[in-house]
Design an enzyme around this catalytic site. Sequence first.
Site, short mmCIF file in Angstrom:
data_model
loop_
_atom_site.label_atom_id
_atom_site.label_comp_id
_atom_site.label_asym_id
_atom_site.label_seq_id
_atom_site.Cartn_x
_atom_site.Cartn_y
_atom_site.Cartn_z
N ASN A 35 6.74 5.11 6.82
CA ASN A 35 7.09 3.54 5.72
C ASN A 35 7.70 2.55 6.02
O ASN A 35 9.13 3.06 7.74
CB ASN A 35 7.40 4.36 4.59
CG ASN A 35 6.51 4.74 4.08
OD1 ASN A 35 5.39 4.52 3.77
ND2 ASN A 35 6.59 5.66 3.07
N ASP A 66 -0.53 9.40 -1.96
CA ASP A 66 -1.65 8.04 -2.90
C ASP A 66 -2.17 9.15 -4.25
O ASP A 66 -2.71 8.77 -4.56
CB ASP A 66 -1.48 7.06 -3.10
CG ASP A 66 -0.47 5.73 -2.14
OD1 ASP A 66 0.64 6.33 -2.14
OD2 ASP A 66 -0.50 5.21 -1.37
N ARG A 69 -1.55 11.72 -5.94
CA ARG A 69 -0.30 11.64 -6.49
C ARG A 69 -1.61 11.32 -7.63
O ARG A 69 -1.03 11.62 -9.14
CB ARG A 69 1.07 10.77 -6.06
CG ARG A 69 1.42 11.52 -5.36
CD ARG A 69 2.65 9.53 -5.60
NE ARG A 69 3.87 10.58 -4.72
CZ ARG A 69 4.89 9.72 -3.90
NH1 ARG A 69 4.46 8.42 -3.68
NH2 ARG A 69 6.07 10.46 -3.65
N HIS A 93 -0.27 0.55 0.95
CA HIS A 93 1.11 1.86 0.38
C HIS A 93 2.35 1.76 0.02
O HIS A 93 3.44 2.49 0.45
CB HIS A 93 0.82 3.25 1.76
CG HIS A 93 1.19 4.38 1.15
ND1 HIS A 93 0.74 5.33 0.10
CD2 HIS A 93 2.90 4.63 1.87
CE1 HIS A 93 1.66 6.21 0.41
NE2 HIS A 93 2.84 6.10 1.47
#
Length: 230
Positions: A35, A66, A69, A93
């Site tokens: 990230n 994602d 989830r 993202h």
Amino acid sequence: MTRDDLFGSNANVVKTIFECATEACPDAIFCIITNPVNSCVPIACEVMKKANKLNPRRIFGVSTLDIVRANTFVGEMCGVNPKEMNVPVIGGHSGITIVPLFSRATPKVSIPKDKLDALTKRVQEAGTEVVKAKVGHGSATLSMAYAGARFANSIMRGLKGESNVIECCYVQSDVTEAAYFSNPVLLGKAGLEKNLGIGEINAYEKDLVSKALPELKKEIAKGVDWVKSQ
């Protein structure tokens, strides 16, 4: 730690790795889970491009968490085993760039309109939810590892020649006005065999995409401009 903090920590890590990759393994498949993914994938591509080694079909931003989830939250809400759910998630993202497509979920589910905003926001902010649950002592680790393993396994299935291996991932793209975008792609021996695009989405989801694009373009530009400044 904010995403700006992560950029400061990770941009140079990604740059260094890909500078080495241009010499050692330019034809490898690269799955970037570092990230901020929205910026780190452009950094990787810019480094490869500088060395005339860029093959965008072999560089992927892993946004699978994602989807994991979204599958979990929808499954819990609708009484479906999350392992049997598939909710495409497009865009980017981070934050509002994450666009879950509940209208395209399989099996088909019905999300009450009065719960749609909250469910969308929960998918978008799930990482923050984990950090708060850990009271600042960590972030998503096991779920991130699971998502990374799932995507890597799909890459390997495609490389082996298995047909119809489809995953949402963040790639160099002309699907929207953003130079990078996550949506379903067909994986295969070349890496990215075919970008399947966004497909049919409803008005609510179109609005989410329109809100996501300015932020996504800004985060992409941050990565590109950073490489150019080095």
